[in-house]
Design an enzyme around this catalytic site. Structure first.
Site, PDB file in Angstrom:
ATOM      1  N   ASP A 407      -8.797  -1.181 -33.285  1.00  0.00           N
ATOM      2  CA  ASP A 407      -7.503  -0.879 -32.861  1.00  0.00           C
ATOM      3  C   ASP A 407      -6.742   0.142 -33.632  1.00  0.00           C
ATOM      4  O   ASP A 407      -5.775   0.158 -34.118  1.00  0.00           O
ATOM      5  CB  ASP A 407      -6.910  -2.178 -33.056  1.00  0.00           C
ATOM      6  CG  ASP A 407      -5.382  -2.123 -32.697  1.00  0.00           C
ATOM      7  OD1 ASP A 407      -5.172  -1.529 -31.740  1.00  0.00           O
ATOM      8  OD2 ASP A 407      -4.421  -2.881 -33.256  1.00  0.00           O
ATOM      9  N   ASP A 427      -1.947  -1.134 -40.783  1.00  0.00           N
ATOM     10  CA  ASP A 427      -2.113  -2.240 -39.721  1.00  0.00           C
ATOM     11  C   ASP A 427      -3.721  -2.592 -39.442  1.00  0.00           C
ATOM     12  O   ASP A 427      -4.287  -1.758 -38.612  1.00  0.00           O
ATOM     13  CB  ASP A 427      -1.922  -1.505 -38.466  1.00  0.00           C
ATOM     14  CG  ASP A 427      -1.851  -2.307 -37.230  1.00  0.00           C
ATOM     15  OD1 ASP A 427      -2.153  -3.582 -37.279  1.00  0.00           O
ATOM     16  OD2 ASP A 427      -1.542  -1.943 -35.957  1.00  0.00           O
TER      17      ASP A 427
HETATM   18  N1  LIG Z   1       3.230  -1.845 -45.735  1.00  0.00           N
HETATM   19  C1  LIG Z   1       4.042  -1.413 -44.867  1.00  0.00           C
HETATM   20  N2  LIG Z   1       5.299  -0.788 -45.267  1.00  0.00           N
HETATM   21  C2  LIG Z   1       6.066  -0.180 -44.290  1.00  0.00           C
HETATM   22  N3  LIG Z   1       5.807  -0.110 -43.084  1.00  0.00           N
HETATM   23  C3  LIG Z   1       4.629  -0.630 -42.514  1.00  0.00           C
HETATM   24  C4  LIG Z   1       3.840  -1.245 -43.494  1.00  0.00           C
HETATM   25  N4  LIG Z   1       2.751  -1.711 -42.674  1.00  0.00           N
HETATM   26  C5  LIG Z   1       2.955  -1.081 -41.651  1.00  0.00           C
HETATM   27  N5  LIG Z   1       4.025  -0.575 -41.396  1.00  0.00           N
HETATM   28  C6  LIG Z   1       5.001  -0.064 -40.205  1.00  0.00           C
HETATM   29  O1  LIG Z   1       4.979  -0.974 -39.363  1.00  0.00           O
HETATM   30  C7  LIG Z   1       4.435  -0.569 -37.993  1.00  0.00           C
HETATM   31  C8  LIG Z   1       4.072  -1.703 -37.164  1.00  0.00           C
HETATM   32  O2  LIG Z   1       3.173  -2.286 -37.973  1.00  0.00           O
HETATM   33  P1  LIG Z   1       1.772  -2.809 -37.544  1.00  0.00           P
HETATM   34  O3  LIG Z   1       0.890  -1.410 -37.181  1.00  0.00           O
HETATM   35  O4  LIG Z   1       0.912  -3.482 -38.493  1.00  0.00           O
HETATM   36  O5  LIG Z   1       2.200  -3.830 -36.337  1.00  0.00           O
HETATM   37  P2  LIG Z   1       1.242  -3.808 -34.773  1.00  0.00           P
HETATM   38  O6  LIG Z   1       2.161  -4.740 -34.147  1.00  0.00           O
HETATM   39  O7  LIG Z   1       0.085  -3.969 -34.949  1.00  0.00           O
HETATM   40  O8  LIG Z   1       2.021  -2.424 -34.321  1.00  0.00           O
HETATM   41  P3  LIG Z   1       1.210  -1.894 -33.005  1.00  0.00           P
HETATM   42  O9  LIG Z   1       1.203  -2.979 -31.883  1.00  0.00           O
HETATM   43  O10 LIG Z   1       1.682  -0.692 -32.709  1.00  0.00           O
HETATM   44  O11 LIG Z   1      -0.310  -1.741 -33.312  1.00  0.00           O
HETATM   45  C9  LIG Z   1       3.539   0.525 -38.332  1.00  0.00           C
HETATM   46  O12 LIG Z   1       3.078   1.445 -37.692  1.00  0.00           O
HETATM   47  C10 LIG Z   1       4.015   1.055 -39.835  1.00  0.00           C
HETATM   48  O13 LIG Z   1       4.860   2.299 -39.474  1.00  0.00           O
HETATM   49 MN   LIG Z   2      -1.765  -3.074 -34.388  1.00  0.00          MN
END
Ligand SMILES: Nc1ncnc2c1ncn2[C@@H]1O[C@H](COP(=O)(O)OP(=O)(O)OP(=O)(O)O)[C@@H](O)[C@H]1O
Ligand SMILES: [Mn+2]
Length: 536
Positions: A407, A427
């Site tokens: 992913d 992520d």
């Molecule tokens: N540790 C962190 N600190 C700040 N922002 C973060 C952190 N981890 C993730 N993010 C932000 O939050 C967003 C969403 O987090 P993440 O990608 O884990 O969620 P997701 O639901 O899996 O998103 P997607 O469905 O788009 O893959 C990331 O694209 C990133 O910009």
């Molecule tokens: Mn994701």
């Protein structure tokens, strides 16, 4: 008579046996002292760590059991034919448990010389106090600068500490020291004591706020702590041993809290330092979410399940419904907490679409899946046509292959550093879904480009050796997480999958080297002498 006639020969036999036994004991003692010194002397902390992790040693050298490792050499290291020719092994010590991880991190490959950091290699900088008072100076407008006055909240919010931080770093909470330590080349310095303090902080601080994070597809919460630190929470949705349903596409898979935790440890063990620190924590969904949240979209979704557990589901695109509740037992829920990166206003990030992004479709294939020379195009396209961007992407593919994460659609960088910087591996919740199957397509960037950083390759080789085996390093590292007390963060099956996949990566590099000349990206100048005999 009969007794006496047998007396003398019997005494001689006994004497002979005694001498033999004495000689054998002496030989054994000598062997143990000289050859197995490190194995024989086991660190005192081992027995306690083993009881915490509850390790099942079926497939591995049981580092947790001093008795079983102390008197015989590990068979695999004796069999290792490269032992005398490979200089890397001159640094190998047969140690187990926490000491083995420490020995790994002390290895020269984890301490390669870094370019000296210039002022603009730091993501953030503290303003000199003269800048703060000198109103109207040009430096006032510098976006990346922090000044003490920002931290002093005018209205004291309930429960939050009054910020009394100064430019003296010892007054800073761990999350702030983490932010101030981010550089152009890595997210954290593994040896900086801030790292341990930060993970302890995330695992123990009182939770004062919990709101849903907007964006993304699955439920995530932002948790706030008394001294203004924050963490990104991902909840446990399924048992650690549950394998992802084979009929689920990668884009429908659940996110796993233990994958976020394990990915941080794996990235650190690979020597990348590109994932924000993540810890596991048992939280009380009633007192630490329901009763404190100001997010009505979230609080509206709480309910009590038929067996009396407190559950909620939040509002999001995937799995936010009564059919997919997140439930305490009756209140306690396992979660992962990732340290938040600096606010986007202070440190804007750029999101890059991965050239090897999947189609996110049940029917379509991405270009890279159809075009065998796809990498030739990527190599000519900025920013992959210069610097380390391509090999950085390949590092990320190796990380993803090892944990089975399909992913990785985007990656991020800090805007301040332009194209000369590391890639953030954010992520990772969809890693570690299957241990029984390896997904070869994740390695497409390596397979199609046949290029890899030398430092990465050497570390991967090191992690395939007994003594530094990846599964052992991961088991030991994950045992440091607070949730290891509940159950091992990764099952033995996932740990052995790591070793199997690592062997596949090394095999792929070998195949590349048999067919191409320029496989290795040389980034270990100055250290070549030490590894002259290392075949690449
Ligand atoms: N540790 C962190 N600190 C700040 N922002 C973060 C952190 N981890 C993730 N993010 C932000 O939050 C967003 C969403 O987090 P993440 O990608 O884990 O969620 P997701 O639901 O899996 O998103 P997607 O469905 O788009 O893959 C990331 O694209 C990133 O910009
Ligand atoms: Mn994701």
């Amino acid at each position: 008579m009969v007794k006496r006639s047998f007396g003398l020969p019997t005494r001689n036999i006994y004497l002979g046996l005694a001498c033999l036994s004495l000689t054998l004991h002496l030989v054994l003692a000598f062997f143990c002292l000289s050859v197995l010194q490190t194995v024989c002397v086991l660190p005192s902390s081992l027995s306690s760590s083993s009881s915490v992790t509850g390790i099942n040693a079926q497939h591995h050298q049981p580092f947790s059991s001093p008795a079983s490792t102390s008197h015989k050499p590990p068979t695999s290291s004796v069999k290792d034919e490269t032992h005398t020719v490979d200089p890397i092994l001159t640094h190998l010590k047969e140690v187990r448990g926490p000491d083995a991880l420490e020995a790994l991190f002390n290895h020269p490959l984890y301490n390669l010389p870094q370019p000296e950091l210039q002022e603009d290699d730091w993501l953030l900088k503290l303003k000199e106090s003269k800048d703060v008072t000198d109103k109207g100076s040009e430096e006032e407008s510098e976006e990346e600068a922090l000044d003490d006055s920002q931290w002093q909240s005018a209205s004291q919010e309930e429960g939050y500490d009054r910020a009394t931080w100064t430019s003296d770093t010892t007054t800073h909470p761990p999350w702030l020291r983490f932010h101030l330590g981010i550089t152009r080349w890595e997210l954290y310095n593994r040896k900086d004591p801030t790292l341990v303090q930060l993970t302890h902080y995330l695992a123990t601080q009182q939770i004062l706020g919990a709101v849903q994070k907007t964006g993304g597809t699955q439920l995530k919460l932002i948790m706030s702590f008394p001294n203004y630190g924050q963490a990104l929470l991902k909840p446990m949705r399924q048992s650690r041993d549950a394998e992802t349903d084979v009929n689920l596409f990668y884009f429908s898979d659940f996110e796993r809290h233990n994958a976020e935790i394990a990915a941080f440890h794996l990235d650190r063990i690979l020597g990348f330092n590109r994932i924000p620190p993540v810890v596991g924590r048992l939280i009380n969904v009633t007192t630490e979410i329901r009763e404190i949240t100001t997010d009505h979209r979230l609080s509206r979704t709480f309910f009590t399940s038929p067996v009396g557990n407190v559950c909620f589901y939040g509002q999001c695109e995937y799995y936010c419904s009564t059919e997919h509740p997140l439930c305490g037992r009756p209140h306690e829920l396992e979660v992962s907490l990732a340290a938040m990166l600096p606010d986007l206003e202070l440190a804007p990030r750029r999101s890059w679409r991965s050239p090897w992004r999947r189609a996110y479709s049940r029917t379509k294939l991405a270009q890279w899946e159809k075009d065998p020379v796809y990498c030739d195009t990527v190599k000519q396209t900025p920013p992959y046509n210069q610097g380390t961007r391509l090999v950085d992407l390949i590092d990320m593919a190796v990380l993803d292959y090892l944990m089975g994460n399909m992913d990785r659609h985007h990656y991020e960088t800090f805007e301040k550093f332009g194209n000369e910087t590391f890639l953030l591996h954010l992520d990772n919740g969809r890693g570690f879904g299957r241990h029984s199957r390896d997904e070869p397509s994740i390695l497409a960037p390596l397979q199609q480009c046949c290029r890899i950083r030398r430092s990465t390759l050497l570390r991967l080789r090191l992690l395939s050796r007994s003594g530094f085996r990846l599964s052992d390093m991961m088991r030991t590292s994950l045992a440091q997480d607070p949730l290891a007390a509940v159950a091992p963060l990764l099952s033995e099956l996932h740990l052995s999958a790591l070793d199997r996949r690592l062997a596949t990566v090394l095999q792929m590099v070998q195949t590349c080297q048999n067919q191409h000349d320029d496989v290795i990206y040389h980034d270990t100048e100055g250290y070549d002498k030490e590894y002259d005999q290392q075949p690449d």
